[in-house]
Enzyme design. Structure first.
Site, short mmCIF file in Angstrom:
data_model
loop_
_atom_site.label_atom_id
_atom_site.label_comp_id
_atom_site.label_asym_id
_atom_site.label_seq_id
_atom_site.Cartn_x
_atom_site.Cartn_y
_atom_site.Cartn_z
N LYS A 37 0.88 -1.18 0.00
CA LYS A 37 0.00 0.00 0.00
C LYS A 37 0.92 1.22 0.00
O LYS A 37 1.44 1.62 1.03
CB LYS A 37 -0.86 -0.05 1.25
CG LYS A 37 -2.10 0.82 1.34
CD LYS A 37 -2.11 2.18 0.74
CE LYS A 37 -2.16 3.28 1.78
NZ LYS A 37 -1.82 4.59 1.23
N GLU A 90 8.89 1.47 11.42
CA GLU A 90 10.00 2.41 11.24
C GLU A 90 9.38 3.80 11.24
O GLU A 90 8.70 4.18 10.28
CB GLU A 90 10.71 2.15 9.90
CG GLU A 90 11.43 0.82 9.84
CD GLU A 90 12.56 0.70 10.83
OE1 GLU A 90 13.03 1.73 11.35
OE2 GLU A 90 12.97 -0.44 11.10
N CYS A 110 13.40 10.66 7.75
CA CYS A 110 13.18 10.26 9.14
C CYS A 110 14.43 10.49 9.97
O CYS A 110 14.36 10.74 11.15
CB CYS A 110 12.77 8.80 9.18
SG CYS A 110 13.91 7.73 8.31
N GLU A 117 8.73 16.40 15.41
CA GLU A 117 9.28 16.19 14.07
C GLU A 117 8.62 17.15 13.08
O GLU A 117 7.41 17.13 12.90
CB GLU A 117 9.02 14.74 13.64
CG GLU A 117 9.70 14.41 12.33
CD GLU A 117 9.44 12.98 11.89
OE1 GLU A 117 8.29 12.52 11.99
OE2 GLU A 117 10.40 12.33 11.43
#
Ligand code: NDP
Length: 496
Positions: A179, A254, A288, A389
């Protein structure tokens, strides 16, 4: 007249299919702000078809009878095909998410190595013979595939993040439903054609495009999915884990980060400035592992900031498909709004904006979702711009005095994905490598990765590892087999 958009279909069981809803959504080029392709809006029904196809493929004689060596051959062929199509696929990714062509080309040229690496492992996944205290018993383990893997991918490095899931999953004998992110689905549907050409049987790999809350959620809750391999944001990761827990599917997550990049007074400053740039401005900060908290020792702080800002000012923003461009746009409109909102938050919190913090004024960049490289100083570690973040080209510079102080601040965050360390002192290197709460520690380098080395987060940056042999544990389950090689069974009422 409006340009006609290329229209894609779902890839289920080796066939192109429309979504059951009959609906499509547009994907937008973030440099031009214009739609450039149409994707099917897959939902629960489509995911169900894809998962059943993957399960059928997993159970099929054709798949089960493949040896590890034969799966390795298929993976090698796929690697070769990706190498042949690398430039075309890189251009697609750049068009979809605005990442500069230098970086997407580098990634696409590296991706074949991921398939070659795991092709090498495919015939080396084995159990062990275990000695026991029972002389007539032979006990051994079998390391077996799990079944259907659901791979959920974000938009920042679509085929790279797909490949580090797909290659080990297939090497271990699983089948997969992918996906992709709604922001970047085109490359997955172009890539799946290569999977077929490589000779993987129908249903071994399927792609369902659509929105996260529908198609993604349907995949995580499907009873026939044995494992979810997810890369994405922290909050989504938690939803995924909760949903998978309902049927006890395994998960690897992750997730995001707020990684400290620490520069001591004895560092090679020019290298460290480059490392800081790589940490936050490469990929427009949409990684990330962004080194978004830059800790500078007080004795070099001002000199370092001066050099960093001077370098930031020279960054060439522009058309991401041009080879000379160094920073492209953010991947979509809301992402730019998010970044600009954080700039305001930083100012309100009392941090000092020394460069950037706004879209460029160049009229040529007007349509794209650009934000200038942005540097905040006088940041305190408790501020939101140091704790949350941002996922954009915004660096929060924090001053420190002692090693103890910087370790405490570096670890005082909910994330633990990576950390950078710049120093010439070998003793300090090993002390900090142990102390820093992060799944990856870079010393005098930043953003260095290899398919052979395990990668994954501590704390809220995730669960499990990708890459290296470690990841094969995540795609297999262990069976213990007991064989009586001696005489008859004795007393049935006591444990043997
Ligand atoms: P999101 O978490 O928003 O999305 C990731 C994927 O999950 C997308 O495919 C998304 O689909 C899907 N999704 C969304 N909601 C659900 C749901 N309820 N159930 C199942 N799937 C869902 O992340 P972004 O795409 O915004 O990616 C950025 C994030 O990814 C950052 O936090 C970044 O740090 C992290 N990341 C982590 C990496 C790592 O290795 N640790 C590497 C790269 C990125 P859709 O897009 O259609 O909504």
């Amino acid at each position: 007249m409006a340009k006609e958009l290329k229209r894609y279909k779902l890839s289920i069981n080796g066939r192109w299919e429309e979504a059951a809803s009959g609906k499509c959504f547009e994907t937008v080029n973030p440099y031009t702000g214009e739609a450039w392709a149409l994707l099917p809006e897959g939902g629960e029904e489509d995911v169900d078809r894809a998962v059943r196809a993957a399960r059928e493929a997993f159970e099929s004689k054709e798949w089960k009878s493949l040896t590890g060596g034969q799966r390795g051959q298929l993976l090698r062929r796929l690697g070769d095909l990706i190498a042949q199509h690398a430039e075309r696929l890189a251009r697609i990714e750049t068009t979809d998410n605005g990442k500069i062509i230098r970086e997407t080309t580098f990634q696409l040229k590296a991706i074949p190595d991921c398939y070659y690496y795991f092709a090498g492992w495919a015939d080396k996944i084995h159990g062990e013979v275990i000695p026991t205290d029972k002389p007539t018993i032979l006990n051994y383990t079998l390391r077996e595939p799990i079944g259907v893997v659901g791979a959920i991918i974000p938009w920042n490095s679509p085929l790279y993040l797909t490949s580090i899931k797909l290659a080990p999953a297939l090497a271990a004998g699983n089948t997969v439903v992918i996906k992709p992110s709604e922001i970047t689905s085109v490359s997955a549907l172009e890539f799946i054609q290569l999977v077929e050409e490589a000779g993987f049987p129908p249903g071994a790999v399927n792609v369902v495009t659509g929105f996260g809350e529908k198609a993604g959620a349907a995949l995580t809750k499907h009873q026939l999915v044995g494992k979810i391999a997810f890369t994405g944001g922290c909050e989504t990761g938690k939803l995924v884990a909760k949903s998978a827990a309902d049927h006890l599917a395994r998960v690897t997550l992750e997730l995001g980060g707020k990684s400290p990049n620490i520069v001591f007074e004895d560092a090679d400053l020019d290298s460290a400035v480059n490392g800081a740039m790589a940490g936050i401005f490469a990929a427009t900060g949409q990684t990330c592992i962004a080194g978004s908290r830059l800790f500078l020792h007080e004795s070099i702080h001002d000199r370092f900031v001066e050099k960093l800002v001077a370098r930031a000012k020279t960054i060439k923003m522009g058309d991401p498909t041009s080879w000379g461009t160094e920073m492209g746009p953010l991947a979509f409109k809301d992402q730019r709004e998010k970044v600009l909102t954080y700039v305001e938050i930083g100012k309100e919190e009392g941090a000092k904006l020394v460069y950037g913090g706004e879209p460029p004024t160049d009229p040529e960049l007007k349509k794209g979702y650009f934000v200038k490289p942005t540097v905040f100083v006088d940041v305190e570690n408790h501020m939101r711009i140091a704790q949350e973040e941002i996922f954009g080209p915004v660096v929060s510079v924090i001053r420190f005095r002692t090693e103890e102080e910087v370790i405490q601040m570096a670890n005082d965050v909910r994330y633990g994905l990576a950390a950078g360390l710049w120093t010439q002192d070998v003793k300090r290197v090993h002390r900090l490598a142990k102390e820093l709460q992060a799944g990856t520690v870079w010393v005098n380098t930043y953003r260095t990765l290899a398919f052979s080395s395990p990668f994954g987060g501590y704390k809220e940056s995730g669960i499990g590892k990708e890459n290296g042999f470690e990841v094969l544990r995540e795609y297999t389950q262990l069976k213990s087999v007991w064989v009586e090689t001696g005489g008859p069974i004795g007393d049935p009422f006591v444990m043997r």
